[in-house]
Design a protein around this motif. Sequence first.
Motif, PDB file in Angstrom:
ATOM      1  N   VAL A 175       0.845  -1.326   0.127  1.00  0.00           N
ATOM      2  CA  VAL A 175       0.103   0.052  -0.070  1.00  0.00           C
ATOM      3  C   VAL A 175       0.897   1.108   0.052  1.00  0.00           C
ATOM      4  CG1 VAL A 175      -0.367   0.062   2.482  1.00  0.00           C
ATOM      5  CG2 VAL A 175      -1.902   1.143   1.081  1.00  0.00           C
ATOM      6  N   SER A 176       0.383   2.325  -0.677  1.00  0.00           N
ATOM      7  CA  SER A 176       1.096   3.443  -0.758  1.00  0.00           C
ATOM      8  C   SER A 176       0.248   4.733  -1.193  1.00  0.00           C
ATOM      9  CB  SER A 176       2.094   3.319  -1.758  1.00  0.00           C
ATOM     10  OG  SER A 176       1.767   3.237  -3.302  1.00  0.00           O
ATOM     11  N   ARG A 177       0.655   5.893  -0.750  1.00  0.00           N
ATOM     12  CA  ARG A 177      -0.114   7.044  -0.877  1.00  0.00           C
ATOM     13  C   ARG A 177       0.573   8.167  -1.735  1.00  0.00           C
ATOM     14  NH1 ARG A 177      -2.025   8.149   4.624  1.00  0.00           N
ATOM     15  NH2 ARG A 177      -3.408   9.784   3.566  1.00  0.00           N
ATOM     16  N   ASP A 178       0.329   8.919  -2.722  1.00  0.00           N
ATOM     17  CA  ASP A 178       0.752   9.968  -3.233  1.00  0.00           C
ATOM     18  C   ASP A 178       0.046  11.215  -2.923  1.00  0.00           C
ATOM     19  OD1 ASP A 178       1.686  11.930  -5.099  1.00  0.00           O
ATOM     20  OD2 ASP A 178       2.005  10.696  -6.615  1.00  0.00           O
ATOM     21  N   ASN A 179       0.455  11.905  -1.782  1.00  0.00           N
ATOM     22  CA  ASN A 179      -0.202  13.062  -1.407  1.00  0.00           C
ATOM     23  C   ASN A 179      -0.543  14.233  -2.389  1.00  0.00           C
ATOM     24  OD1 ASN A 179      -0.563  11.582   1.096  1.00  0.00           O
ATOM     25  ND2 ASN A 179       1.247  12.493   2.032  1.00  0.00           N
ATOM     26  N   ALA A 180       0.572  14.247  -3.145  1.00  0.00           N
ATOM     27  CA  ALA A 180       0.325  15.307  -4.242  1.00  0.00           C
ATOM     28  C   ALA A 180      -0.838  14.994  -5.077  1.00  0.00           C
ATOM     29  CB  ALA A 180       1.727  15.471  -4.921  1.00  0.00           C
ATOM     30  N   LYS A 181      -0.931  14.156  -5.519  1.00  0.00           N
ATOM     31  CA  LYS A 181      -2.030  13.499  -6.401  1.00  0.00           C
ATOM     32  C   LYS A 181      -3.431  12.831  -5.555  1.00  0.00           C
ATOM     33  CE  LYS A 181       0.876  11.934 -10.190  1.00  0.00           C
ATOM     34  NZ  LYS A 181       1.366  10.694 -10.878  1.00  0.00           N
ATOM     35  N   ASN A 182      -3.430  13.249  -4.398  1.00  0.00           N
ATOM     36  CA  ASN A 182      -4.522  12.509  -3.652  1.00  0.00           C
ATOM     37  C   ASN A 182      -4.942  11.260  -4.033  1.00  0.00           C
ATOM     38  OD1 ASN A 182      -4.404  15.170  -2.110  1.00  0.00           O
ATOM     39  ND2 ASN A 182      -6.567  15.844  -2.797  1.00  0.00           N
ATOM     40  N   THR A 183      -4.000  10.346  -4.081  1.00  0.00           N
ATOM     41  CA  THR A 183      -4.567   9.164  -4.376  1.00  0.00           C
ATOM     42  C   THR A 183      -3.582   8.123  -3.496  1.00  0.00           C
ATOM     43  OG1 THR A 183      -4.474   9.861  -6.747  1.00  0.00           O
ATOM     44  CG2 THR A 183      -4.142   7.437  -6.531  1.00  0.00           C
ATOM     45  N   LEU A 184      -4.404   6.982  -3.251  1.00  0.00           N
ATOM     46  CA  LEU A 184      -3.932   5.634  -2.421  1.00  0.00           C
ATOM     47  C   LEU A 184      -3.903   4.573  -3.595  1.00  0.00           C
ATOM     48  CD1 LEU A 184      -3.652   4.468   0.428  1.00  0.00           C
ATOM     49  CD2 LEU A 184      -6.071   3.813   0.119  1.00  0.00           C
ATOM     50  N   TYR A 185      -2.766   3.955  -3.526  1.00  0.00           N
ATOM     51  CA  TYR A 185      -2.593   2.729  -4.268  1.00  0.00           C
ATOM     52  C   TYR A 185      -2.439   1.539  -3.465  1.00  0.00           C
ATOM     53  CZ  TYR A 185      -1.059   6.445  -7.411  1.00  0.00           C
ATOM     54  OH  TYR A 185      -0.907   7.615  -8.155  1.00  0.00           O
ATOM     55  N   LEU A 186      -2.716   0.253  -4.142  1.00  0.00           N
ATOM     56  CA  LEU A 186      -2.480  -1.190  -3.654  1.00  0.00           C
ATOM     57  C   LEU A 186      -2.036  -2.023  -4.843  1.00  0.00           C
ATOM     58  CD1 LEU A 186      -2.842  -2.942  -1.165  1.00  0.00           C
ATOM     59  CD2 LEU A 186      -5.106  -3.618  -2.245  1.00  0.00           C
ATOM     60  N   HIS A 187      -0.568  -2.307  -4.723  1.00  0.00           N
ATOM     61  CA  HIS A 187      -0.090  -3.046  -5.599  1.00  0.00           C
ATOM     62  C   HIS A 187       0.069  -4.363  -5.202  1.00  0.00           C
ATOM     63  CE1 HIS A 187       2.362   0.553  -7.498  1.00  0.00           C
ATOM     64  NE2 HIS A 187       1.959   1.091  -6.149  1.00  0.00           N
ATOM     65  N   MET A 188      -0.701  -5.374  -5.909  1.00  0.00           N
ATOM     66  CA  MET A 188      -0.891  -6.606  -5.552  1.00  0.00           C
ATOM     67  C   MET A 188      -0.138  -7.408  -6.639  1.00  0.00           C
ATOM     68  SD  MET A 188      -5.052  -6.461  -4.889  1.00  0.00           S
ATOM     69  CE  MET A 188      -5.772  -6.169  -6.643  1.00  0.00           C
ATOM     70  N   ASN A 189       0.723  -8.356  -6.099  1.00  0.00           N
ATOM     71  CA  ASN A 189       1.598  -9.379  -6.871  1.00  0.00           C
ATOM     72  C   ASN A 189       1.361 -10.681  -6.469  1.00  0.00           C
ATOM     73  OD1 ASN A 189       3.178  -7.033  -8.260  1.00  0.00           O
ATOM     74  ND2 ASN A 189       4.254  -6.840  -6.356  1.00  0.00           N
ATOM     75  N   SER A 190       1.758 -11.487  -7.225  1.00  0.00           N
ATOM     76  CA  SER A 190       1.463 -13.121  -6.718  1.00  0.00           C
ATOM     77  C   SER A 190       0.120 -13.347  -6.397  1.00  0.00           C
ATOM     78  CB  SER A 190       2.573 -13.411  -5.727  1.00  0.00           C
ATOM     79  OG  SER A 190       3.855 -13.387  -6.307  1.00  0.00           O
ATOM     80  N   LEU A 191      -0.788 -12.807  -7.160  1.00  0.00           N
ATOM     81  CA  LEU A 191      -2.252 -12.976  -6.860  1.00  0.00           C
ATOM     82  C   LEU A 191      -2.813 -14.338  -6.820  1.00  0.00           C
ATOM     83  CD1 LEU A 191      -3.280  -9.957  -8.894  1.00  0.00           C
ATOM     84  CD2 LEU A 191      -3.815 -10.115  -6.411  1.00  0.00           C
ATOM     85  N   LYS A 192      -3.686 -14.612  -5.953  1.00  0.00           N
ATOM     86  CA  LYS A 192      -4.087 -16.003  -5.771  1.00  0.00           C
ATOM     87  C   LYS A 192      -5.442 -16.206  -6.033  1.00  0.00           C
ATOM     88  CE  LYS A 192      -1.010 -16.897  -2.155  1.00  0.00           C
ATOM     89  NZ  LYS A 192      -0.518 -17.257  -0.763  1.00  0.00           N
ATOM     90  N   PRO A 193      -6.477 -16.881  -6.395  1.00  0.00           N
ATOM     91  CA  PRO A 193      -7.787 -17.117  -6.617  1.00  0.00           C
ATOM     92  C   PRO A 193      -8.347 -16.706  -5.256  1.00  0.00           C
ATOM     93  CG  PRO A 193      -6.692 -19.175  -7.534  1.00  0.00           C
ATOM     94  CD  PRO A 193      -5.528 -18.482  -7.047  1.00  0.00           C
ATOM     95  N   GLU A 194      -7.915 -16.743  -4.038  1.00  0.00           N
ATOM     96  CA  GLU A 194      -8.436 -16.465  -3.105  1.00  0.00           C
ATOM     97  C   GLU A 194      -8.417 -15.102  -2.556  1.00  0.00           C
ATOM     98  OE1 GLU A 194      -6.274 -18.976  -3.167  1.00  0.00           O
ATOM     99  OE2 GLU A 194      -4.797 -18.870  -1.552  1.00  0.00           O
TER     100      GLU A 194
END
Length: 126
Positions: A69-88
């Motif tokens: 999880v990360s946030r870019d305060n200049a862009k007022n945006t929150l991110y969630l980078h998801m890797n190695s995704l699983k069906p669950e």
Amino acid sequence: QVQLVESGGGSVQAGGSLRLSCAASGYTYSSYCMGWFRQAPGKEREGVAAIDRDGSTSYADSVKGRFTVSRDNAKNTLYLHMNSLKPEDSAMYYCALRSYYWCDDALTNYLRMGYWGKGTLVTISS
């Protein structure tokens, strides 16, 4: 008026990656706790990741080492980078804000979050 709008969901195969975004408006974005939660059909809403105003992060055990999880305060945006995704990991993913600097135990008590987006759907196929 606080508005949270998620994007970036989609369908990918297991092992793939996605990046979710949450565009925020209506408040001083950088001052508050933000988080990602998810809910699969027939299951309770669960916390995925949270980030405090100072950038401290916390994660559910099920996603540690795979999600960031990360946030870019200049862009007022929150991110969630998801890797190695699983069906669950398949679920509706929601962005949320708590009107307080710190997230505390928000990941295990989603009722602490006062504002919610409408969600973005993530589907992982095996």
